[in-house]
Design an enzyme around this catalytic site. Structure first.
Site, PDB file in Angstrom:
ATOM      1  N   GLU A 334     -28.363  45.588  38.209  1.00 47.64           N
ATOM      2  CA  GLU A 334     -26.734  45.970  38.295  1.00 47.64           C
ATOM      3  C   GLU A 334     -26.750  47.240  38.308  1.00 47.64           C
ATOM      4  OE1 GLU A 334     -25.030  43.509  34.970  1.00 47.64           O
ATOM      5  OE2 GLU A 334     -26.370  44.708  33.566  1.00 47.64           O
ATOM      6  N   CYS A 335     -25.662  47.496  39.159  1.00 50.95           N
ATOM      7  CA  CYS A 335     -25.140  48.982  39.322  1.00 50.95           C
ATOM      8  C   CYS A 335     -26.080  50.124  39.336  1.00 50.95           C
ATOM      9  CB  CYS A 335     -24.119  49.369  38.235  1.00 50.95           C
ATOM     10  SG  CYS A 335     -22.789  50.646  38.514  1.00 50.95           S
TER      11      CYS A 335
END
EC number: 6.3.5.11
Length: 471
Positions: A334-335
């Site tokens: 994520e991210c």
């Protein structure tokens, strides 16, 4: 899944303010330290999705700080997380987010106020009185009466002198029914620095221990800890439903954990462990390869853009990651972790840093937040975490963008018609900008751990078969 009704008594207070940058984190940190210095067992929480403030809390109380976010995990789970992690605490302190009433869109939805009302939590308003006299009372009355059951029971004055404290205390307590619980003087050497995603992380501040000690010592002298403790003890009993989470298999999950990758919800890792996973930390910055015998990989967010030179120069780690992911290692990123798994990153000087290359595309920083805030994701296809049509609430907070955001999910902003595609996902990969809290949909975490368990079992069988062949 079986649900059990539970009642709990948690002595608690919430620290809030009129806006961001009002001193909530400083006051909260000082109170956590002061109560600890008084011999109290303290637990800490953060309203909303922020990762950085809980890092400061953890450095003080030496146990993980938890996020309480109505949008991402729901009302019942906010109560569950608070009660579960406050069993041994004498007092629980919750730090608010933004201004007290600031929520989604034009109303108070998912604000600190709504959380305080849900948890029936006594609230302390942090105020900076500079440039005001009796007007500070109008400010207090406005916050206290803007909505019903505001729960605002007192104030703490921030950044004022000992001489002015008596003056303001008299003004406030003679014009309102709100109690003044003390003040914190201006402490230049205790200032917490900021950057584009908020405060710098706790581990980046070399003298953090000294800063926290000074804050705690100041609070012991200037804040009414006995009064706050008595207020917390009068909190009402909470009731919630607790789910019986059963183990789905045994596996090891490699979790990236260093200066570049440090944004994790502790409850996500706890949930993985409840489902049967063993968490094995590693550093993409410093380690040469992934840990051995793992069944899955979790790359969280953080500040990889600050360490791109070091990350791109660790060639053996890049090579090992790409090989393992391409061979089917179940991977959730994520991210910042998603950025790292792309082919490259272009910095502000137009220098291209080669990265893992497990997925196509390049990322770069921008001047503004991209898709900032909450969203609901709906799956457009079957994938590692869920089936087509299933959904989960998430949030985004990043200044970078990429050339390949994916289209496995459609994101819908709350109270808005805005929709956009995101997430690169298939049977073994799940990567994108959104941040996840899996208590919002435990099925996502269960599916991930089941896939990791399958991978571990297959690898164990293949390794055993290879050893027999060699014999």
């Amino acid at each position: 899944m079986v649900y059990i009704k539970v009642k709990c008594n948690v002595p608690r207070i919430m620290i809030t303010a009129a806006s961001s940058n009002s001193g909530k984190t400083t006051i909260t940190t000082s109170l956590l330290k002061a109560f600890s210095m008084r011999g109290k067992n303290v637990s800490a929480y953060k309203s909303g999705p922020d990762y950085i403030d809980p890092m400061f809390h953890r450095e003080v109380v030496k146990i993980p700080s938890r996020n309480l976010d109505e949008f991402m995990i729901g009302e019942n789970n906010c109560k569950y997380v608070l009660c579960k992690n406050s069993k041994d605490a004498d007092i629980s302190i919750i730090e608010g987010v933004m201004g007290y009433y600031d929520g989604i869109g034009t109303n108070t939805s998912c604000s600190t106020y709504e959380l305080a009302k849900l948890l029936d939590c006594p609230v302390i308003l942090v105020l900076n009185c500079k440039g005001m006299a009796a007007s500070v009372c109008a400010l207090i009355e406005g916050f206290k009466n803007f909505r019903e059951k505001s729960n605002i029971k007192g104030v703490i004055l921030n950044d004022i002198s000992k001489g002015l404290y008596g003056y303001y205390k008299n003004i406030i307590e003679s014009n309102t029914d709100v109690k003044v619980y003390g003040y914190l003087p201006y402490l230049q050497d205790c200032k917490l620095e900021s950057r584009h995603l908020g405060l710098v992380t706790a581990q980046e501040i070399g003298n953090l221990e000294d800063i926290v000690k000074k804050l705690g010592e100041a609070s012991l002298k200037t804040i009414d800890l006995e009064g706050l403790y008595e207020l917390a003890l009068n909190s009402s009993v909470l009731e919630y439903e607790e789910s019986n989470i059963e183990t789905v298999g045994k596996t090891k999950i490699a979790v990236a954990m260093d200066k570049a990758f440090c944004f994790y919800y502790r409850d996500n890792l706890d949930l993985f462990e409840q489902l049967g996973a063993e968490i094995v930390e590693f550093s993409p910055l410093n380690d040469k390869e992934l840990p051995k015998d793992i069944g899955g990989l979790y790359l969280g967010g953080g500040y990889p853009e600050l360490y791109m030179k070091e990350l791109s120069e660790n060639k053996s780690m890049l090579k090992d990651l790409k090989e393992k992911i391409n061979m089917g290692l179940p991977t959730f990123a994520e991210c910042g972790g998603y950025m790292y798994l792309m082919e490259s990153f272009k910095d502000e000087n137009a220098i291209e840093h080669n990265l893992v290359g497990a997925i196509e595309g390049q990322s770069n920083m921008t001047k503004s937040l991209e898709n900032f805030g909450y969203a609901t994701l709906v799956a457009n296809c079957d994938n590692l975490m869920c089936n087509k049509g299933q959904s989960i609430n998430v949030h985004e907070f990043h200044y970078s963008t990429s050339t390949n955001k994916g289209s496995s999910f459609t994101a819908k902003k709350p109270q808005s018609e805005k929709r956009y595609d995101c997430i690169i996902a298939d049977e073994t990969k799940f990567m994108g900008y959104p941040h996840f809290h899996f208590l919002g949909n435990i099925g996502f975490a269960r599916n991930f751990i089941e896939k990791c368990t399958e991978y571990s079992t297959e690898n164990c069988y293949n390794n055993s078969k290879n050893r027999r062949t060699q014999l």
